[in-house]
Write an enzyme that holds these catalytic residues in place. Structure first.
Site, short mmCIF file in Angstrom:
data_model
loop_
_atom_site.label_atom_id
_atom_site.label_comp_id
_atom_site.label_asym_id
_atom_site.label_seq_id
_atom_site.Cartn_x
_atom_site.Cartn_y
_atom_site.Cartn_z
N HIS A 218 40.73 43.97 43.30
CA HIS A 218 39.39 44.34 43.78
C HIS A 218 38.34 43.37 43.27
O HIS A 218 38.38 42.94 42.11
CB HIS A 218 39.04 45.79 43.44
CG HIS A 218 38.79 46.09 41.99
ND1 HIS A 218 37.54 46.02 41.42
CD2 HIS A 218 39.62 46.48 41.00
CE1 HIS A 218 37.62 46.37 40.14
NE2 HIS A 218 38.87 46.65 39.86
N ASP A 237 37.31 43.36 34.54
CA ASP A 237 37.51 44.35 35.62
C ASP A 237 36.54 44.08 36.77
O ASP A 237 35.47 44.64 36.82
CB ASP A 237 37.29 45.75 35.05
CG ASP A 237 37.61 46.87 36.03
OD1 ASP A 237 38.18 46.57 37.08
OD2 ASP A 237 37.27 48.03 35.73
N GLU A 270 36.55 49.37 45.29
CA GLU A 270 37.63 50.02 44.53
C GLU A 270 37.05 50.99 43.51
O GLU A 270 37.55 52.10 43.32
CB GLU A 270 38.49 48.95 43.81
CG GLU A 270 39.72 49.49 43.10
CD GLU A 270 39.52 49.88 41.64
OE1 GLU A 270 40.44 50.45 41.04
OE2 GLU A 270 38.41 49.63 41.09
N GLU A 271 35.96 50.56 42.87
CA GLU A 271 35.37 51.35 41.78
C GLU A 271 34.74 52.65 42.28
O GLU A 271 34.44 53.54 41.50
CB GLU A 271 34.32 50.53 41.03
CG GLU A 271 34.84 49.24 40.39
CD GLU A 271 35.70 49.48 39.16
OE1 GLU A 271 36.06 50.64 38.89
OE2 GLU A 271 36.00 48.50 38.46
N ASP A 298 44.61 43.82 38.59
CA ASP A 298 43.35 44.46 38.19
C ASP A 298 43.31 44.49 36.66
O ASP A 298 44.00 45.31 36.05
CB ASP A 298 43.28 45.87 38.78
CG ASP A 298 41.95 46.57 38.48
OD1 ASP A 298 41.09 45.96 37.82
OD2 ASP A 298 41.78 47.73 38.93
N HIS A 375 33.31 48.51 32.79
CA HIS A 375 32.30 49.39 33.40
C HIS A 375 31.01 49.42 32.58
O HIS A 375 30.23 50.38 32.71
CB HIS A 375 32.84 50.82 33.61
CG HIS A 375 34.07 50.88 34.46
ND1 HIS A 375 34.72 52.05 34.76
CD2 HIS A 375 34.77 49.91 35.09
CE1 HIS A 375 35.77 51.81 35.52
NE2 HIS A 375 35.83 50.50 35.74
N1 BES Z 1 40.63 48.53 36.48
C1 BES Z 1 40.36 49.94 36.52
C2 BES Z 1 41.60 50.78 36.26
C3 BES Z 1 42.09 50.80 34.84
C4 BES Z 1 41.22 51.00 33.78
C5 BES Z 1 43.44 50.67 34.60
C6 BES Z 1 41.70 51.04 32.48
C7 BES Z 1 43.93 50.72 33.33
C8 BES Z 1 43.04 50.90 32.26
C9 BES Z 1 39.82 50.32 37.90
O1 BES Z 1 38.93 49.38 38.38
C10 BES Z 1 39.10 51.64 37.76
O2 BES Z 1 38.11 51.70 37.10
N2 BES Z 1 39.64 52.69 38.37
C11 BES Z 1 39.05 54.01 38.28
C12 BES Z 1 39.70 54.95 39.26
C13 BES Z 1 39.36 54.69 40.72
C14 BES Z 1 40.17 55.63 41.62
C15 BES Z 1 37.87 54.84 40.97
C16 BES Z 1 39.26 54.62 36.88
O3 BES Z 1 40.21 54.24 36.21
O4 BES Z 1 38.44 55.46 36.52
ZN ZN Z 2 37.18 49.59 36.99
#
Ligand code: BES
Ligand code: ZN
Length: 413
Positions: A218, A237, A270-271, A298, A375
């Site tokens: 993403h 990220d 994606e976020e 990612d 984030h």
């Molecule tokens: N890169 C993250 C996912 C992540 C974070 C994987 C920490 C492993 C460790 C991704 O961009 C993200 O933030 N995903 C969201 C979920 C999505 C369905 C909105 C999350 O993890 O809260």
């Molecule tokens: Zn993220």
């Protein structure tokens, strides 16, 4: 070789709706359908409406208070969000949780079959061209791509101008692709769930163009912290995975045309809930496209479990591709692969997995050792950023784009 696994029947169980936990009436506003770690749901006494024991995922409808509890618990054990919000999925796919869990179950069944009889055709043959390509991966290039992407104040799909970086990146890729020696197409993909667009580069296959290897990550970023500055540099990220893909494309575009088609994606939104990839994977399934493998990159820049220790997520991914990664690693990459899981559909691989396509997610570390600054305004290049570590993920993309895309190997079940 693997040990025989005892087959467990009835992986997905629908639990009777006779919820035992006490849910105060006042809490019933703004409930959300979610998927979360079964252990978390049980520990918090949240009624589980359906579950898949094999991947320890539970389906629940949660109130804001429950959501907060799951998040608190997730943070305590080093997780990020803690659950996957299905509101949009259900909206986009027009399905209920039964069909979401059905598709999860079907995929688990394929994995279980594979694990009982691993396919011999996995072993990679060492190839001089691929070995040479590995040496072309440039840490300086990765650093300059991440520096550039993280210099946008934000790449969020909720920005007033959510496509500024998308348009600039397309211009940059077009300039780079001017040197390409293999046929390509570049396009921006519009979405209905967000104004942000996904970028796609397609390297057309020479012999079996309908067989597709997807390499994606993403491009958007987010700032979820309260108050303070609102920049979302998203260096780890996910400028890092995005940079890995640019570098893999740069190297591949002057090599021999692969027999299968290779598609690069830099996904939108994606976020905000896997928005871009959910729409794309759903469309591919509707069009009956033959996607043989999906790589998701990612977060690849923070070596939280040690340099060249790669976490391989076992949930929402394919056992076959995880074995492929191990073989690729032994032949070309020479890192250490450690199995781990997110516990929920934490990135775009889950969108493809949900449509039944084999997916793979090699991650920067084990889940609990991953970068805690994502984030926030602090997700920038720092002394802990490790481009040698990150380079290994470009190599994974290269093996999939140059070995898998030149073979007839596919998930056997
Ligand atoms: N890169 C993250 C996912 C992540 C974070 C994987 C920490 C492993 C460790 C991704 O961009 C993200 O933030 N995903 C969201 C979920 C999505 C369905 C909105 C999350 O993890 O809260
Ligand atoms: Zn993220």
């Amino acid at each position: 070789m693997k040990m025989m696994k005892t087959a467990t029947m009835a992986f997905v169980t629908l639990v009777a709706m006779t919820a035992t936990a006490h849910v105060p009436a006042l809490e019933s506003f703004e409930t959300k359908p979610i998927l979360a770690d079964l252990k978390d749901l049980r520990a918090l006494n949240i009624p589980v409406l359906a579950k898949d024991e094999r991947i320890e995922v539970g389906y629940a409808i949660v109130t804001p208070v429950m959501q907060q509890r799951i998040q608190e618990r997730a943070h305590q054990v080093g997780k990020c969000g803690g659950f996957e919000d299905l509101t949009l999925d259900m909206h986009i796919q027009g399905t209920g949780f039964n069909s979401i869990l059905d598709s999860l179950a079907a995929i688990q069944e394929k994995n279980a079959l594979y694990e009982r009889a691993p396919f011999a055709a996995l072993s990679l043959e060492k190839n001089g061209t691929i070995e040479a390509a590995m040496t072309e991966v440039s840490e300086d290039n990765l650093r300059s791509y991440v520096t550039w992407l993280s210099s946008f104040p934000s790449r969020s799909n909720r920005d007033a101008e959510p496509n500024r970086h998308v348009v600039e990146m397309k211009t940059r890729l077009e300039a780079m692709l001017a040197e390409a020696t293999i046929p390509y197409e570049i396009s921006e993909i519009n979405h209905t769930s967000t104004k942000q667009r996904t970028l796609k580069v397609r390297l057309v296959g020479s012999e079996r163009p309908n067989e597709i290897v997807v390499l994606g990550g993403h491009l958007d970023s987010i700032n979820q912290s309260w108050g303070g500055g609102k920049t979302a540099p998203g260096a780890d990220d996910n400028a890092s995975g995005s940079a890995n893909l640019i570098e893999a494309l740069r190297i591949m575009m002057t090599k021999a045309q692969p027999k299968r088609t290779v598609e690069f994606f830099w996904y939108a939104g994606e976020e905000s809930g896997l928005l871009g990839s959910a729409e794309i994977a759903k469309q591919y399934k509707a069009d009956k496209k033959d996607v043989v493998a999906v790589l998701q990159l990612d977060m690849t820049l923070f070596p939280g479990s040690g340099e060249l220790v790669i976490g391989s997520m076992t949930d929402f991914t394919s056992s076959w591709l995880r074995d492929y990664l191990k073989a690729a690693n032994e032949t070309y990459i020479h890192a250490r692969i450690v199995d781990d899981k997110c516990g929920y559909g934490c990135s775009d691989h889950a969108s493809w997995n949900r449509q039944g396509y084999p997916a793979l997610m090699p991650f920067e570390a084990t889940f609990s050792k991953s970068n805690k600054n994502i984030h926030t305004t602090r997700d920038v290049i720092s002394p802990e950023s490790n481009f040698k570590h990150s380079a290994a993920y470009t190599k994974i993309a290269l093996v999939m784009g140059m070995d898998l895309a030149n073979s007839t190997a596919r998930q056997p079940y």
